[in-house]
Design a protein around this motif. Structure first.
Motif, PDB file in Angstrom:
ATOM      1  N   PRO A 148      56.935 -17.145  10.085  1.00  0.00           N
ATOM      2  CA  PRO A 148      55.770 -16.778  10.899  1.00  0.00           C
ATOM      3  C   PRO A 148      55.187 -18.029  11.552  1.00  0.00           C
ATOM      4  O   PRO A 148      55.035 -19.075  10.906  1.00  0.00           O
ATOM      5  CB  PRO A 148      54.804 -16.177   9.868  1.00  0.00           C
ATOM      6  CG  PRO A 148      55.700 -15.652   8.782  1.00  0.00           C
ATOM      7  CD  PRO A 148      56.825 -16.648   8.691  1.00  0.00           C
ATOM      8  N   GLY A 149      54.910 -17.931  12.835  1.00  0.00           N
ATOM      9  CA  GLY A 149      54.439 -19.099  13.575  1.00  0.00           C
ATOM     10  C   GLY A 149      55.551 -20.050  13.966  1.00  0.00           C
ATOM     11  O   GLY A 149      55.289 -21.127  14.493  1.00  0.00           O
ATOM     12  N   GLY A 150      56.808 -19.640  13.729  1.00  0.00           N
ATOM     13  CA  GLY A 150      57.934 -20.499  14.042  1.00  0.00           C
ATOM     14  C   GLY A 150      58.690 -20.042  15.265  1.00  0.00           C
ATOM     15  O   GLY A 150      58.358 -19.030  15.901  1.00  0.00           O
ATOM     16  N   HIS A 413      57.567 -20.549  25.964  1.00  0.00           N
ATOM     17  CA  HIS A 413      57.003 -19.724  27.036  1.00  0.00           C
ATOM     18  C   HIS A 413      55.492 -19.561  26.875  1.00  0.00           C
ATOM     19  O   HIS A 413      54.937 -18.487  27.093  1.00  0.00           O
ATOM     20  CB  HIS A 413      57.700 -18.364  27.097  1.00  0.00           C
ATOM     21  CG  HIS A 413      59.132 -18.453  27.515  1.00  0.00           C
ATOM     22  ND1 HIS A 413      59.527 -18.739  28.794  1.00  0.00           N
ATOM     23  CD2 HIS A 413      60.272 -18.332  26.790  1.00  0.00           C
ATOM     24  CE1 HIS A 413      60.853 -18.775  28.852  1.00  0.00           C
ATOM     25  NE2 HIS A 413      61.319 -18.542  27.656  1.00  0.00           N
ATOM     26  N   GLY A 414      54.843 -20.639  26.464  1.00  0.00           N
ATOM     27  CA  GLY A 414      53.385 -20.632  26.370  1.00  0.00           C
ATOM     28  C   GLY A 414      52.839 -20.156  25.046  1.00  0.00           C
ATOM     29  O   GLY A 414      51.624 -20.210  24.843  1.00  0.00           O
ATOM     30  N   GLN A 415      53.680 -19.701  24.126  1.00  0.00           N
ATOM     31  CA  GLN A 415      53.234 -19.286  22.800  1.00  0.00           C
ATOM     32  C   GLN A 415      53.496 -20.438  21.825  1.00  0.00           C
ATOM     33  O   GLN A 415      54.632 -20.873  21.651  1.00  0.00           O
ATOM     34  CB  GLN A 415      53.987 -18.029  22.359  1.00  0.00           C
ATOM     35  CG  GLN A 415      53.819 -16.839  23.292  1.00  0.00           C
ATOM     36  CD  GLN A 415      52.394 -16.332  23.367  1.00  0.00           C
ATOM     37  OE1 GLN A 415      51.679 -16.320  22.369  1.00  0.00           O
ATOM     38  NE2 GLN A 415      51.976 -15.899  24.549  1.00  0.00           N
ATOM     39  N   PHE A 416      52.443 -20.918  21.189  1.00  0.00           N
ATOM     40  CA  PHE A 416      52.576 -22.101  20.345  1.00  0.00           C
ATOM     41  C   PHE A 416      53.321 -21.788  19.046  1.00  0.00           C
ATOM     42  O   PHE A 416      53.165 -20.712  18.457  1.00  0.00           O
ATOM     43  CB  PHE A 416      51.203 -22.685  20.031  1.00  0.00           C
ATOM     44  CG  PHE A 416      50.612 -23.444  21.184  1.00  0.00           C
ATOM     45  CD1 PHE A 416      51.083 -24.708  21.518  1.00  0.00           C
ATOM     46  CD2 PHE A 416      49.597 -22.894  21.949  1.00  0.00           C
ATOM     47  CE1 PHE A 416      50.550 -25.415  22.593  1.00  0.00           C
ATOM     48  CE2 PHE A 416      49.053 -23.584  23.021  1.00  0.00           C
ATOM     49  CZ  PHE A 416      49.541 -24.845  23.343  1.00  0.00           C
ATOM     50  N   VAL A 417      54.144 -22.752  18.623  1.00  0.00           N
ATOM     51  CA  VAL A 417      54.904 -22.653  17.377  1.00  0.00           C
ATOM     52  C   VAL A 417      54.687 -23.945  16.588  1.00  0.00           C
ATOM     53  O   VAL A 417      54.156 -24.929  17.105  1.00  0.00           O
ATOM     54  CB  VAL A 417      56.408 -22.435  17.644  1.00  0.00           C
ATOM     55  CG1 VAL A 417      56.644 -21.093  18.327  1.00  0.00           C
ATOM     56  CG2 VAL A 417      56.992 -23.563  18.504  1.00  0.00           C
TER      57      VAL A 417
END
Length: 440
Positions: A148-150, A413-417
């Motif tokens: 999650p968050g990766g 694509h603009g979503q932070f990981v």
């Protein structure tokens, strides 16, 4: 002499009347038809948009039909009883199964008739291809382990080249990019998993839509790993508000006249949301090939101050006044420490960006970007190519920062990981490199 005068007048009247009749009621200009570039292929379900125009008295009748095996199917027939309709875009839904269309060639027949005395007619017969088979997806990675968050990378190939393909994670779409794997045409897509993801939620699937509009999707085999994120509270001092909020009030006129506390609340909510929208917009422009290589660099001799995914609650006088989720890692070293590009790429953004202060965003290709925030100085320009390790600026405390540090973020694509994955050579080898070295 008088008879000759009236004869000339009569002739002029006849000529004028004839000219008026010829230019209006009896005009000879035929209507025009524009089917658009998407009308060459018909899928199972398609909506045609055809524009009919007439510069004279206007349209009288328009018709859209499709013909296959000597059978005409009328999709739309519209009458315009009044003159003066000079242009009309007509939508016509095509249900290929209901119309008994088969795979193969057909003709699109478009007709327009005007309100002229002669009923000028234009008929276009356009060859089209009926394609009822959706593209097939062949996944090349049998398993994907995702935090999650990766971030995750998947490779796949399709039965045909398509204009639109990628990975859909819930409602978010991550484009797939054409590539060559083992000497064959394939696609690769990077995508991000939300921090609150759990097995089965959200759905993760590869999608592909061909030129005819036929779409197919396939679930991605994945194991969602467990991960917990920290939660903490941050006490806002009057001194911090008095120091930082006037900076925002000076830069943004809409904040002038607000108290420092109300200014902070606006900055932490409205401005934070607007800044994320800007980042996502900037990150949409990405090279369709990887620009990076090797592990991503971490700021030298820097101690972590805040981690990715930290859930913060802000307190003032012991009362909660806001929340946020930290979407990067804060790293602190010396004041005005040199900041290096984590990997090679193209600079897409430089400048002031609200809560992030002076910011640089670098595109590393295929939707992967890095963000460097709170800088005291920027030493690169937009559209400039940079190499891994090249100095791009100096650390600072611009924006919503209480001390000199670097806020470093990685986005897909603009979503932070989580940036820590991209600092890990072992993770990159297992989750990116090896996945793109498959054979089929």
């Amino acid at each position: 002499m008088q008879k000759k005068f009236w004869y000339i007048i009569g002739c002029l009247v006849v000529l004028i009347a004839g000219a008026w009749l010829f230019l209006t009621v009896a005009e000879r200009t035929k209507p025009s038809i524009d089917a658009g570039p998407d009308a060459t292929v018909i899928g199972r379900q398609k909506t045609l948009q055809v524009t009919f125009s007439d510069s004279g008295r206007g349209l009288r009748h328009t018709e859209i039909a499709i013909s296959q095996n000597k059978t005409d199917r009328v999709l739309s027939a519209v009458d315009y009883p009044e003159t003066g309709v000079h242009q009309k875009t007509v939508s016509a839904a095509v249900d290929a199964v209901a119309l008994n269309l088969n795979d193969g060639p057909a003709d699109l027949i478009l007709t327009a008739v005007d309100h002229s005395l002669w009923k000028n007619r234009t008929t276009l017969k356009l060859p089209v291809s009926v394609d009822l088979l959706p593209p097939q997806i062949f996944q090349l990675n049998t398993q994907n382990h995702i935090h999650p968050g990766g971030a995750c990378v998947v490779a796949y190939h399709l039965s045909e080249a398509v204009p639109t393909t990628g990975v859909r994670v819930g409602d978010l779409f991550y484009p797939g990019y054409p590539t060559t794997l083992a000497g064959k045409s394939a696609y690769a897509a990077y995508f991000a998993l939300p921090m609150d993801a759990s097995p089965g939620a959200p759905q993760i699937r590869i999608t592909a839509r061909d030129q005819a509009g036929n779409e197919t999707a396939g679930g991605i085999p994945s194991l969602i790993l467990k991960r917990t994120f920290r939660a903490d509270t941050m006490n806002l001092s009057q001194g911090f508000l008095d120091q930082k909020m006037p900076e925002f009030q000076a830069l943004f006129p809409e904040l002038r006249g607000k108290s420092v506390l109300d200014t902070f609340i606006h900055v932490n909510t409205v401005m934070r949301t607007d800044n994320l929208k800007t980042i996502r917009s900037v990150c949409q422009k990405s090279e369709p090939r990887p620009l990076w290589q090797d592990v991503f660099l971490r700021m030298k001799n820097a101690a972590p101050m805040a981690l990715f995914g930290d859930r913060r609650t802000y307190l003032f006088d012991g009362k909660p006044v806001g929340q946020s989720i930290h979407n990067g890692i804060d790293l602190a070293s010396l004041v005005h420490a040199p900041i290096e590009a984590a990997n090679s790429g193209i600079v897409r953004f430089t400048g002031m960006l609200g809560i992030y202060g002076n910011t640089v965003i670098i595109d590393h290709g295929m939707g992967l970007s890095t963000l460097y925030a709170h800088l005291s100085g920027i030493q690169v320009k937009a559209d400039q190519s940079v190499k891994r390790g090249e100095v791009i600026g100096l650390s600072g405390m611009t924006g919503l920062a209480g001390g000199d540090h670097l806020h470093f973020g990685v986005a897909v694509h603009g979503q932070f990981v989580d940036p820590r994955e991209w600092w890990d050579a072992h993770w990159i080898a297992d989750n990116v490199t090896k996945k793109l070295e498959v054979s089929f």
